[in-house]
Write an enzyme that holds these catalytic residues in place. Structure first.
Site, PDB file in Angstrom:
ATOM      1  N   GLY A 149      -8.303  -5.698  -0.621  1.00 29.97           N
ATOM      2  CA  GLY A 149      -8.560  -4.956  -0.330  1.00 29.97           C
ATOM      3  C   GLY A 149      -9.800  -5.075  -1.735  1.00 29.97           C
ATOM      4  O   GLY A 149     -10.265  -5.798  -1.627  1.00 29.97           O
ATOM      5  N   LEU A 194      -1.662 -11.218   3.266  1.00 27.92           N
ATOM      6  CA  LEU A 194      -2.107 -10.394   4.391  1.00 27.92           C
ATOM      7  C   LEU A 194      -3.583 -10.172   5.155  1.00 27.92           C
ATOM      8  O   LEU A 194      -3.771 -10.545   5.745  1.00 27.92           O
ATOM      9  CB  LEU A 194      -1.444  -9.578   4.497  1.00 27.92           C
ATOM     10  CG  LEU A 194       0.688  -9.751   4.425  1.00 27.92           C
ATOM     11  CD1 LEU A 194       0.871  -8.884   4.686  1.00 27.92           C
ATOM     12  CD2 LEU A 194       0.746 -11.038   5.854  1.00 27.92           C
ATOM     13  N   ASP A 240     -10.850   8.295   3.057  1.00 27.66           N
ATOM     14  CA  ASP A 240     -11.453   7.090   3.090  1.00 27.66           C
ATOM     15  C   ASP A 240     -10.713   6.058   4.098  1.00 27.66           C
ATOM     16  O   ASP A 240     -10.430   4.301   4.407  1.00 27.66           O
ATOM     17  CB  ASP A 240     -10.968   6.213   1.910  1.00 27.66           C
ATOM     18  CG  ASP A 240     -11.030   4.129   1.698  1.00 27.66           C
ATOM     19  OD1 ASP A 240     -12.387   3.973   2.038  1.00 27.66           O
ATOM     20  OD2 ASP A 240     -10.399   3.704   1.332  1.00 27.66           O
ATOM     21  N   LYS A 269       0.795  -4.443  -2.309  1.00 22.55           N
ATOM     22  CA  LYS A 269      -0.095  -4.544  -2.138  1.00 22.55           C
ATOM     23  C   LYS A 269      -0.524  -4.331  -4.194  1.00 22.55           C
ATOM     24  O   LYS A 269       0.190  -4.013  -4.706  1.00 22.55           O
ATOM     25  CB  LYS A 269      -0.988  -3.368  -1.885  1.00 22.55           C
ATOM     26  CG  LYS A 269      -2.773  -3.278  -2.402  1.00 22.55           C
ATOM     27  CD  LYS A 269      -2.865  -1.445  -2.322  1.00 22.55           C
ATOM     28  CE  LYS A 269      -3.699  -0.825  -1.342  1.00 22.55           C
ATOM     29  NZ  LYS A 269      -3.525   0.548  -0.439  1.00 22.55           N
ATOM     30  N   GLY A 308      -7.555  -5.888  -5.125  1.00 20.38           N
ATOM     31  CA  GLY A 308      -6.833  -7.532  -4.957  1.00 20.38           C
ATOM     32  C   GLY A 308      -6.087  -6.829  -3.613  1.00 20.38           C
ATOM     33  O   GLY A 308      -6.850  -6.891  -2.139  1.00 20.38           O
ATOM     34  N   CYS A 309      -5.237  -8.237  -3.585  1.00 24.47           N
ATOM     35  CA  CYS A 309      -4.458  -8.463  -2.013  1.00 24.47           C
ATOM     36  C   CYS A 309      -3.731  -7.693  -1.951  1.00 24.47           C
ATOM     37  O   CYS A 309      -2.407  -7.521  -2.761  1.00 24.47           O
ATOM     38  CB  CYS A 309      -4.269 -10.051  -2.281  1.00 24.47           C
ATOM     39  SG  CYS A 309      -6.085 -11.506  -2.678  1.00 24.47           S
TER      40      CYS A 309
END
Length: 455
Positions: free
Chosen positions: A172, A169, A288, A191, A175-176
């Site tokens: 980050g 999707l 963040d 995540k 990772g993905c």
């Protein structure tokens, strides 16, 4: 064990009642008194003579033929002692049996629990549906202090089809994010955080901690987590329209977001921040906040995510290690390390500029240098004649100019260099709610029909 005392009491009562007839056989009223000299006499005690009831029933004048019953005290005491020994032995046997039964039940229970946990080889052989059905029995991050569920790695592997590339999707820092199908009706986002660095471990633990505590309609829900070797996994509720960044800067270039939807998203983000700053005790600084951490569900309700860097607000955060995403970091935090809730307000102002202009927070200039969105937009935001020209072409000329000027004014205040000049997020929220239609959670009454959000 509650069963043990309950059974012992009736058994003791039963054994005690069996002694009553024996005790009644020992006469009390007919025994002669014993003097101290007799008690300590070394001679053998004389037998006691008891007249039977037959003797009293004979008619008068008849010669008495007494029926004499001789009872030795030593024999009577011996019988009572034997009865007590038998009763005590029986009671001890019953207690030992109940204790053995309790130990047996406990061992059986532990054995069945151990056998119910399949090892990794067996789990891999189980059908995909059977593995995913286990997720229905897990407790999710809930209310009243419930912990987030620990999810089996094999379940995530099956739900993402072995982390197939087609299920990605987004990406980050570590990772993905994968689409995971937990069952026929439920989707989730997983995540994946790679590497064994301390930063990964710290952010993973931090996000689990915060999303377990925080429950709000504008903050994403954490369904579970998993640790597999040096890889960490976080399982979120599925947000079907992905992130605000993907909507604005992806293939659609913001075409799916009307002016009203953009204002609704702005209000949702402000509500989530207000909860962190005003209603959490102690207050929380996200640290963040960015357009990629604003997730959108199927109805374009916005929810905050990525709490790996979140910290408590306070004096201790005046000088904290620098972290965040380029373009969203407040100047006082970037240059001096001072972090407050006004740092989140600055990041919110950058997001508001993204929503308004459709531009990225940092863009490269023809000269090769990078320019922040705030630096580029500030001179034009304060000029009403130039302001319409910097609005995203997708929504240009679709809004009331008064509303446009108000949003621009809020954005200018949020991205002020001096933190004391920035408003509180509560004030920002109250300024934006009147710009959002009632149907989308604001207070604006719209006379013309609202366009349906794209699917």
């Amino acid at each position: 064990m509650n069963l043990l005392p309950g059974l012992c009491l009736p058994m003791w009562a039963l054994s005690s009642t069996s002694l009553f007839p024996m005790l009644e056989a020992r006469p009390e009223s007919t025994l002669p008194s014993i003097s101290s000299s007799t008690l300590f006499s070394k001679k053998e005690q004389e037998p006691t003579f008891l007249f039977s009831s037959e003797m009293a029933a004979q008619p008068p004048g008849m010669p008495l033929v007494p029926t004499i019953q001789v009872v030795h005290h030593e024999d009577l005491d011996r019988r009572i002692l034997i009865a007590l020994i038998v009763a005590s032995t029986l009671l001890a046997a019953i207690l030992l049996f109940l204790l053995w039964f309790w130990v047996y039940r406990m061992k059986s229970s532990k054995s069945s629990n151990t056998e119910s946990k399949p090892n990794s080889d067996v789990t891999r052989e189980r059908p995909r549906k059977a593995i995913l059905d286990n997720f229905n029995s897990l407790k999710v991050a809930g209310k009243k202090g419930d912990l987030v569920a620990a999810v089996e790695y094999q379940l995530l592997e099956a739900a993402t089809n072995n982390f197939l590339e087609d299920n990605i999707l987004g990406e980050g820092r570590h990772g993905c994010v994968y689409k995971a199908r937990l069952n026929e009706k439920v989707l989730a986002a997983v995540k994946r955080m790679e590497g064994g660095e301390q930063d990964v471990e710290r952010e993973f633990d931090n996000e689990v901690k915060w999303l377990t505590k925080i429950q709000h309609q504008n903050i994403v829900s954490l369904l579970g987590y998993c640790t597999h070797g040096e890889t960490r996994f976080l399982v979120y509720e599925m947000m079907h329209n992905r992130s605000l960044a993907s909507q604005l800067h992806g293939t659609t270039h913001g075409s799916g977001l009307s002016w009203n939807l953009r204002m609704k998203i702005s209000v949702d983000v402000a509500r989530g921040l207000e909860y962190l700053h005003e209603h959490c005790n102690p207050p929380v600084v996200h640290r963040d906040l960015k357009s990629s951490s604003v997730l959108l569900d199927s109805n374009f309700n916005a929810k905050l995510s990525d709490f790996g860097l979140a910290v408590n607000s306070g004096i201790q955060n005046k000088n904290i290690k620098l972290a965040g995403t380029s373009g969203y970091v407040a100047p006082e935090y970037l240059l001096e390390g001072k972090l407050t809730d006004k740092s989140d307000v600055y990041a919110f102002g950058v997001i508001l500029l993204e929503i308004l202009t459709g531009r990225k927070p940092v863009e490269k200039m023809p000269s090769g240098e990078c320019q922040s969105l705030g630096t580029w937009a500030m001179p034009q935001l304060t000029n009403r004649s130039k302001l319409p020209s910097i609005v995203d072409p997708v929504i240009r000329d679709t809004m009331d100019l008064k509303h446009l000027y108000q949003v621009a004014a809020v954005a200018v205040l949020c991205v002020q260099q001096e933190p004391s000049y920035r408003p509180l997020i509560t004030d920002v929220l109250h300024s934006l709610i009147p710009l959002v239609p009632l149907e989308l959670g604001g207070s604006l009454r719209v006379t013309e029909p609202m366009p349906l959000p794209p699917r």
